[in-house]
Motif scaffolding. Structure first.
Motif, PDB file in Angstrom:
ATOM      1  N   LEU A 182     -34.594  26.458  28.071  1.00 52.35           N
ATOM      2  CA  LEU A 182     -34.564  25.813  29.380  1.00 52.35           C
ATOM      3  C   LEU A 182     -33.131  25.478  29.794  1.00 52.35           C
ATOM      4  O   LEU A 182     -32.758  25.625  30.958  1.00 52.35           O
ATOM      5  CB  LEU A 182     -35.438  24.559  29.359  1.00 52.35           C
ATOM      6  CG  LEU A 182     -35.652  23.843  30.684  1.00 52.35           C
ATOM      7  CD1 LEU A 182     -36.197  24.796  31.746  1.00 52.35           C
ATOM      8  CD2 LEU A 182     -36.581  22.665  30.501  1.00 52.35           C
ATOM      9  N   ASP A 183     -32.301  25.047  28.863  1.00 52.16           N
ATOM     10  CA  ASP A 183     -30.893  24.749  29.178  1.00 52.16           C
ATOM     11  C   ASP A 183     -30.161  25.993  29.683  1.00 52.16           C
ATOM     12  O   ASP A 183     -29.377  25.925  30.618  1.00 52.16           O
ATOM     13  CB  ASP A 183     -30.168  24.174  27.964  1.00 52.16           C
ATOM     14  CG  ASP A 183     -30.609  22.751  27.653  1.00 52.16           C
ATOM     15  OD1 ASP A 183     -31.082  22.066  28.589  1.00 52.16           O
ATOM     16  OD2 ASP A 183     -30.482  22.339  26.493  1.00 52.16           O
TER      17      ASP A 183
ATOM     18  N   LEU B  61     -31.546  28.565  31.182  1.00 52.96           N
ATOM     19  CA  LEU B  61     -32.079  28.887  32.509  1.00 52.96           C
ATOM     20  C   LEU B  61     -31.507  27.950  33.572  1.00 52.96           C
ATOM     21  O   LEU B  61     -31.191  28.381  34.680  1.00 52.96           O
ATOM     22  CB  LEU B  61     -33.604  28.820  32.499  1.00 52.96           C
ATOM     23  CG  LEU B  61     -34.286  29.919  31.700  1.00 52.96           C
ATOM     24  CD1 LEU B  61     -35.766  29.622  31.547  1.00 52.96           C
ATOM     25  CD2 LEU B  61     -34.063  31.275  32.345  1.00 52.96           C
ATOM     26  N   ARG B  62     -31.370  26.685  33.254  1.00 54.10           N
ATOM     27  CA  ARG B  62     -30.809  25.713  34.200  1.00 54.10           C
ATOM     28  C   ARG B  62     -29.374  26.059  34.576  1.00 54.10           C
ATOM     29  O   ARG B  62     -28.955  25.857  35.706  1.00 54.10           O
ATOM     30  CB  ARG B  62     -30.838  24.309  33.604  1.00 54.10           C
ATOM     31  CG  ARG B  62     -32.187  23.675  33.607  1.00 54.10           C
ATOM     32  CD  ARG B  62     -32.105  22.263  33.051  1.00 54.10           C
ATOM     33  NE  ARG B  62     -33.411  21.649  33.030  1.00 54.10           N
ATOM     34  CZ  ARG B  62     -33.882  20.930  32.021  1.00 54.10           C
ATOM     35  NH1 ARG B  62     -33.142  20.714  30.954  1.00 54.10           N
ATOM     36  NH2 ARG B  62     -35.084  20.412  32.077  1.00 54.10           N
ATOM     37  N   SER B  63     -28.606  26.569  33.625  1.00 55.13           N
ATOM     38  CA  SER B  63     -27.196  26.863  33.885  1.00 55.13           C
ATOM     39  C   SER B  63     -26.967  28.265  34.444  1.00 55.13           C
ATOM     40  O   SER B  63     -25.832  28.628  34.735  1.00 55.13           O
ATOM     41  CB  SER B  63     -26.376  26.672  32.609  1.00 55.13           C
ATOM     42  OG  SER B  63     -26.797  27.591  31.628  1.00 55.13           O
TER      43      SER B  63
ATOM     44  N   ARG C 212     -32.188  33.803  36.178  1.00 56.47           N
ATOM     45  CA  ARG C 212     -33.199  32.774  35.902  1.00 56.47           C
ATOM     46  C   ARG C 212     -34.557  33.377  35.564  1.00 56.47           C
ATOM     47  O   ARG C 212     -35.533  32.656  35.411  1.00 56.47           O
ATOM     48  CB  ARG C 212     -33.333  31.836  37.098  1.00 56.47           C
ATOM     49  CG  ARG C 212     -32.114  30.958  37.261  1.00 56.47           C
ATOM     50  CD  ARG C 212     -32.299  29.946  38.344  1.00 56.47           C
ATOM     51  NE  ARG C 212     -31.082  29.181  38.474  1.00 56.47           N
ATOM     52  CZ  ARG C 212     -30.598  28.763  39.621  1.00 56.47           C
ATOM     53  NH1 ARG C 212     -31.239  29.013  40.740  1.00 56.47           N
ATOM     54  NH2 ARG C 212     -29.469  28.087  39.653  1.00 56.47           N
TER      55      ARG C 212
ATOM     56  N   TYR D 140     -37.730  30.930  36.531  1.00 51.82           N
ATOM     57  CA  TYR D 140     -37.423  29.504  36.500  1.00 51.82           C
ATOM     58  C   TYR D 140     -36.894  29.088  37.866  1.00 51.82           C
ATOM     59  O   TYR D 140     -36.028  29.739  38.438  1.00 51.82           O
ATOM     60  CB  TYR D 140     -36.370  29.191  35.435  1.00 51.82           C
ATOM     61  CG  TYR D 140     -35.856  27.775  35.540  1.00 51.82           C
ATOM     62  CD1 TYR D 140     -36.651  26.712  35.155  1.00 51.82           C
ATOM     63  CD2 TYR D 140     -34.600  27.513  36.065  1.00 51.82           C
ATOM     64  CE1 TYR D 140     -36.203  25.412  35.260  1.00 51.82           C
ATOM     65  CE2 TYR D 140     -34.137  26.204  36.169  1.00 51.82           C
ATOM     66  CZ  TYR D 140     -34.939  25.165  35.772  1.00 51.82           C
ATOM     67  OH  TYR D 140     -34.495  23.879  35.895  1.00 51.82           O
ATOM     68  N   ASN D 141     -37.430  28.005  38.393  1.00 55.36           N
ATOM     69  CA  ASN D 141     -36.953  27.415  39.638  1.00 55.36           C
ATOM     70  C   ASN D 141     -36.490  25.989  39.347  1.00 55.36           C
ATOM     71  O   ASN D 141     -37.266  25.160  38.883  1.00 55.36           O
ATOM     72  CB  ASN D 141     -38.058  27.391  40.695  1.00 55.36           C
ATOM     73  CG  ASN D 141     -38.195  28.716  41.393  1.00 55.36           C
ATOM     74  OD1 ASN D 141     -37.233  29.238  41.932  1.00 55.36           O
ATOM     75  ND2 ASN D 141     -39.396  29.281  41.373  1.00 55.36           N
ATOM     76  N   ASP D 142     -35.231  25.738  39.634  1.00 56.36           N
ATOM     77  CA  ASP D 142     -34.661  24.411  39.438  1.00 56.36           C
ATOM     78  C   ASP D 142     -35.303  23.446  40.435  1.00 56.36           C
ATOM     79  O   ASP D 142     -35.237  23.669  41.643  1.00 56.36           O
ATOM     80  CB  ASP D 142     -33.149  24.466  39.656  1.00 56.36           C
ATOM     81  CG  ASP D 142     -32.451  23.146  39.375  1.00 56.36           C
ATOM     82  OD1 ASP D 142     -33.147  22.115  39.231  1.00 56.36           O
ATOM     83  OD2 ASP D 142     -31.209  23.155  39.290  1.00 56.36           O
TER      84      ASP D 142
ATOM     85  N   LYS E 125     -34.314  20.720  41.479  1.00 55.60           N
ATOM     86  CA  LYS E 125     -33.306  20.052  42.299  1.00 55.60           C
ATOM     87  C   LYS E 125     -32.688  20.985  43.338  1.00 55.60           C
ATOM     88  O   LYS E 125     -31.951  20.531  44.210  1.00 55.60           O
ATOM     89  CB  LYS E 125     -32.193  19.496  41.414  1.00 55.60           C
ATOM     90  CG  LYS E 125     -32.684  18.468  40.417  1.00 55.60           C
ATOM     91  CD  LYS E 125     -31.581  18.080  39.472  1.00 55.60           C
ATOM     92  CE  LYS E 125     -32.136  17.234  38.336  1.00 55.60           C
ATOM     93  NZ  LYS E 125     -31.176  17.071  37.269  1.00 55.60           N
TER      94      LYS E 125
ATOM     95  N   GLN F 135     -36.331  27.965  46.497  1.00 58.09           N
ATOM     96  CA  GLN F 135     -37.197  28.346  45.385  1.00 58.09           C
ATOM     97  C   GLN F 135     -37.560  29.821  45.535  1.00 58.09           C
ATOM     98  O   GLN F 135     -37.766  30.303  46.644  1.00 58.09           O
ATOM     99  CB  GLN F 135     -38.490  27.523  45.409  1.00 58.09           C
ATOM    100  CG  GLN F 135     -38.279  26.022  45.367  1.00 58.09           C
ATOM    101  CD  GLN F 135     -38.222  25.512  43.961  1.00 58.09           C
ATOM    102  OE1 GLN F 135     -39.016  25.881  43.138  1.00 58.09           O
ATOM    103  NE2 GLN F 135     -37.260  24.649  43.681  1.00 58.09           N
TER     104      GLN F 135
END
Length: 153
Positions: free
Chosen positions: A51-52, A54-56, A63, A93-95, A97, A101
């Motif tokens: 997940l980290d 994907l977030r970055s 993603r 993956y969709n952040d 924040k 999307q």
């Protein structure tokens, strides 16, 4: 103008092939070439990459994630399930924040507790999605698979 409307309406009624969505693919050719075919229950699913990571990720393309599903074999039709790896599916993956999307309607959900038909190739790989031979085990799939394997010598 009337002629234009008639031509446009005629074109609109012509069949069009959609290459991205192939939810109903013939199963028999895939069963012919498969190394391993079995029915099992998904017991564990894990996100790849983390997940980290994907977030970055900088872009939507970066993603895209794979989900590795461990499947417990229950009915074996062909091959040895212990020689193959896990079943892989894709996700995006969709952040939460982010202001935008991405939604891909051709992605399918597979979760622990789902019972699926696993069709793996000679490398021991099986994928799950709308365009794959691996699929949810239901009455229609069961009917096709049992008919196929009852006719195989």
């Amino acid at each position: 103008m009337k002629r234009f409307v008639i031509v446009w309406a005629s074109l609109a009624l012509m069949p069009v092939t959609a290459s991205a969505v192939c939810a109903i693919e013939p199963l028999e050719p895939e069963l012919d070439v498969a190394e391993t075919v079995y029915v099992g229950t998904v017991v564990r699913s894990a996100l790849i990459p983390s997940l980290d990571q994907l977030r970055s990720a900088a872009t939507l393309h970066d993603r895209r994630a794979a989900i590795r599903h461990v499947v417990e074999p229950e009915i074996v039709f062909k091959g040895d399930p212990s020689t193959m790896g896990a079943v892989l599916s894709r996700w995006q993956y969709n952040d939460p924040k982010a202001s935008r999307q991405a939604v891909f309607y051709e992605l399918t959900t597979l979760m622990p507790g789902d019972t699926i038909l696993v069709v793996a190739d000679e490398r021991g790989l099986a994928h799950y999605g709308l365009c794959t031979a691996s699929r949810i085990w239901n009455k229609d799939t069961e009917k096709l698979v049992r008919a196929y394997f009852s006719s195989v010598p």
